[in-house]
Design a protein around this motif. Structure first.
Motif, mmCIF file in Angstrom:
data_model
loop_
_atom_site.group_PDB
_atom_site.id
_atom_site.type_symbol
_atom_site.label_atom_id
_atom_site.label_comp_id
_atom_site.label_asym_id
_atom_site.label_seq_id
_atom_site.Cartn_x
_atom_site.Cartn_y
_atom_site.Cartn_z
ATOM 1 N N ALA A 148 0.676 -1.137 -0.183
ATOM 2 C CA ALA A 148 -0.064 -0.030 0.148
ATOM 3 C C ALA A 148 1.035 1.131 -0.119
ATOM 4 C CB ALA A 148 -0.999 0.066 1.104
ATOM 5 N N ASN A 171 0.914 5.979 2.577
ATOM 6 C CA ASN A 171 -0.014 4.713 2.433
ATOM 7 C C ASN A 171 -1.118 5.112 1.875
ATOM 8 O OD1 ASN A 171 -2.028 2.723 3.306
ATOM 9 N ND2 ASN A 171 -0.205 2.027 4.531
ATOM 10 N N ILE A 172 -1.349 4.478 0.833
ATOM 11 C CA ILE A 172 -2.874 4.523 0.015
ATOM 12 C C ILE A 172 -3.371 3.061 -0.024
ATOM 13 C CG2 ILE A 172 -4.208 4.807 -2.299
ATOM 14 C CD1 ILE A 172 -3.006 7.371 -1.205
ATOM 15 N N GLY A 173 -4.585 2.969 0.779
ATOM 16 C CA GLY A 173 -5.421 1.649 0.968
ATOM 17 C C GLY A 173 -5.801 1.043 -0.262
ATOM 18 N N LEU A 174 -6.899 1.867 -0.909
ATOM 19 C CA LEU A 174 -7.784 1.425 -1.740
ATOM 20 C C LEU A 174 -7.168 1.137 -3.206
ATOM 21 C CD1 LEU A 174 -10.699 4.082 -0.885
ATOM 22 C CD2 LEU A 174 -10.592 1.629 -0.260
ATOM 23 N N GLU A 187 -13.190 -3.096 0.748
ATOM 24 C CA GLU A 187 -12.651 -2.330 -0.229
ATOM 25 C C GLU A 187 -13.902 -1.260 -0.374
ATOM 26 O OE1 GLU A 187 -10.929 -3.872 -3.466
ATOM 27 O OE2 GLU A 187 -9.029 -4.430 -2.426
ATOM 28 N N ALA A 197 -14.399 0.753 2.757
ATOM 29 C CA ALA A 197 -13.619 1.744 3.077
ATOM 30 C C ALA A 197 -13.477 2.970 1.993
ATOM 31 C CB ALA A 197 -12.001 1.206 2.680
ATOM 32 N N GLU A 234 -14.174 6.830 3.201
ATOM 33 C CA GLU A 234 -13.143 7.628 2.789
ATOM 34 C C GLU A 234 -13.969 8.858 2.265
ATOM 35 O OE1 GLU A 234 -9.083 7.206 0.773
ATOM 36 O OE2 GLU A 234 -10.751 7.441 -0.771
ATOM 37 N N ILE A 273 -8.411 9.443 4.727
ATOM 38 C CA ILE A 273 -7.698 8.676 3.601
ATOM 39 C C ILE A 273 -7.977 7.280 4.179
ATOM 40 C CG2 ILE A 273 -5.476 8.197 2.491
ATOM 41 C CD1 ILE A 273 -4.591 10.891 3.116
ATOM 42 N N ALA A 274 -8.001 6.383 3.268
ATOM 43 C CA ALA A 274 -8.056 4.943 3.770
ATOM 44 C C ALA A 274 -6.669 4.281 3.706
ATOM 45 C CB ALA A 274 -8.956 4.247 2.778
ATOM 46 N N HIS A 275 -6.013 3.952 4.619
ATOM 47 C CA HIS A 275 -4.914 3.277 4.555
ATOM 48 C C HIS A 275 -4.915 1.862 4.896
ATOM 49 C CE1 HIS A 275 -2.896 7.282 4.738
ATOM 50 N NE2 HIS A 275 -3.250 7.725 5.817
ATOM 51 N N ALA A 276 -4.111 0.926 4.215
ATOM 52 C CA ALA A 276 -4.343 -0.370 4.460
ATOM 53 C C ALA A 276 -2.886 -0.661 5.447
ATOM 54 C CB ALA A 276 -3.877 -0.975 3.066
ATOM 55 N N LEU A 277 -3.515 -1.409 6.530
ATOM 56 C CA LEU A 277 -2.396 -2.146 7.278
ATOM 57 C C LEU A 277 -1.927 -3.423 7.133
ATOM 58 C CD1 LEU A 277 -3.572 -0.542 10.803
ATOM 59 C CD2 LEU A 277 -1.905 0.297 9.446
ATOM 60 N N PHE A 280 -8.094 -2.266 7.278
ATOM 61 C CA PHE A 280 -8.084 -0.867 6.578
ATOM 62 C C PHE A 280 -8.250 0.211 7.781
ATOM 63 C CE2 PHE A 280 -8.246 -0.680 1.523
ATOM 64 C CZ PHE A 280 -7.680 -1.737 1.642
#
Lengths: 295, 61
Positions: free
Chosen positions: A172, A183-186, B34, B37, B41, B47-51, B56
């Motif tokens: 990400a 960090n960009i999740g989508l 997704e 999220a 968002e 902001i959607a962050h992925a851990l 998320f």
């Protein structure tokens, strides 16, 4: 009409011309509007008048009249305040803000330009009275040239090497070369960013520059100028689409992530290169005595 | 005190890994994760962050 009328008129005209020359509206679009310009031209005219009348005052042994110049100094400090306030007020509504350091730089230059106008008008009138109009014109040209020279600082391209690097994701994490940006999740946001974003790496040419381009205000100025010139792919409420600059802690290079609407690499490089180096960001660690101590 | 950053929501497909704190959204699969999220968002201006693949978070910057 007396012996000072022509020299004063000459000095005032000259000073006002100097102010007009220094009042450029370029890609920064400031001051854009007729009213903003009118304010600065009027103040420039007043400054020129002050510079011009200072000479006859001295010639006539009226030294107290010169103290009027201190009033002028106070007056022009207000110009700086005015610019700072206006720009800070509107900065909150910019898609990519200028940042405080840039605003301060603009405000300072507006103040100092008035002093240059006083100086130019003073020289013009002085030469006219001492010698004649031809010397005055020559002196005027020299002082206009000096003003021009004093007004132009260096640009980013003088202090760094600019390279284009495509953006890429590791998981990400968004990277420009090896510099982590965010960090960009989508996945859909990631696609947008790969599609619309561009990455650049600025490599400092020497040790002083590392600190200068590391300055947060300088970085914000780069982002602002690039977004102004190339457009920006974002809106309020899309914080994921925010141009960012991050630093490589190892060697002080900075990675620029931008989302321009005009995606031309060469143009973007030129625009980044043309960003002014902010006075308030310049640091000279190499001038430190500790570094230069003889071993 | 003004918070500069805050975790507004946690979205996950693995509820054993989370508890407490911010609002939690539990999803069935990655697609749902997704889309939730993405919606959050947009709604929260965060902001959607992925851990990781399973978690998320939505962060307000």
């Amino acid at each position: 009409m007396n012996e000072y009328t022509m020299p004063i008129i000459f000095g005032v005209t000259l000073g006002t011309i100097a102010r007009i020359m220094m009042l450029r509206t370029d890609y920064r679009q400031y001051p854009t509007y007729l009213h903003g310009k009118t304010i600065h031209l009027s103040l420039g005219f007043i400054a020129a008048l002050l510079g011009a009348v200072a000479v006859p005052a001295i010639m006539e042994m009226e030294f107290t009249a010169v103290t009027l110049l201190t009033v002028a100094a106070t007056q022009f400090r207000d110009v700086r305040n005015m610019e700072r306030n206006t720009l800070t007020e509107i900065d909150g509504f910019e898609l990519v803000p200028r940042g405080k350091t840039y605003i301060e730089g603009i405000a300072i230059s507006f103040e100092s330009r008035n002093y240059l106008v006083i100086f130019t008008a003073f020289i013009g009138t002085l030469f006219y009275i001492i010698w004649n109009v031809y010397f005055a014109i020559a002196g005027a040209l020299v002082s206009l040239f000096i003003s021009k020279f004093l007004m132009s600082g260096s640009n980013i391209k003088d202090i760094v090497d600019i390279e284009y690097h495509p953006l890429h994701f590791e998981g990400a994490g968004l990277y420009v070369e090896n510099i982590y940006i965010m960090n960009i999740g989508l996945p859909e946001r990631q696609e947008e960013i790969i599609k619309y974003g561009m990455g650049f790496v600025l490599t400092p040419k020497n040790m002083n520059v590392i600190t200068t381009i590391g300055n947060l205000g300088q970085r914000q100025a780069i982002l602002h100028d690039v977004s102004i010139s190339l457009g920006v792919f974002r809106d309020s409420g899309t914080p994921a689409l925010t141009p960012l600059i991050k630093r490589d802690l190892d060697d002080g290079r900075i990675g620029i992530f931008i989302l321009p609407q005009v995606r031309e690499i060469d143009k973007a490089k030129e625009i980044i290169g043309a960003v002014p180096v902010l006075e308030n960001a310049i640091r000279m660690p190499s001038e430190s005595k500790k570094h230069n101590k003889e071993e | 005190m003004k918070l500069e950053k805050a975790v507004l929501a946690v979205i996950t497909t693995n509820k054993t890994k989370i508890s407490g704190g911010a609002p939690i959204f539990i999803c069935e699969d990655k697609n749902e994760l997704e889309s939730v999220a993405a919606n959050l968002e947009a709604i929260t201006d965060g902001i959607a962050h992925a851990l990781g693949d399973e978690i998320f978070i939505i962060v307000k910057h």
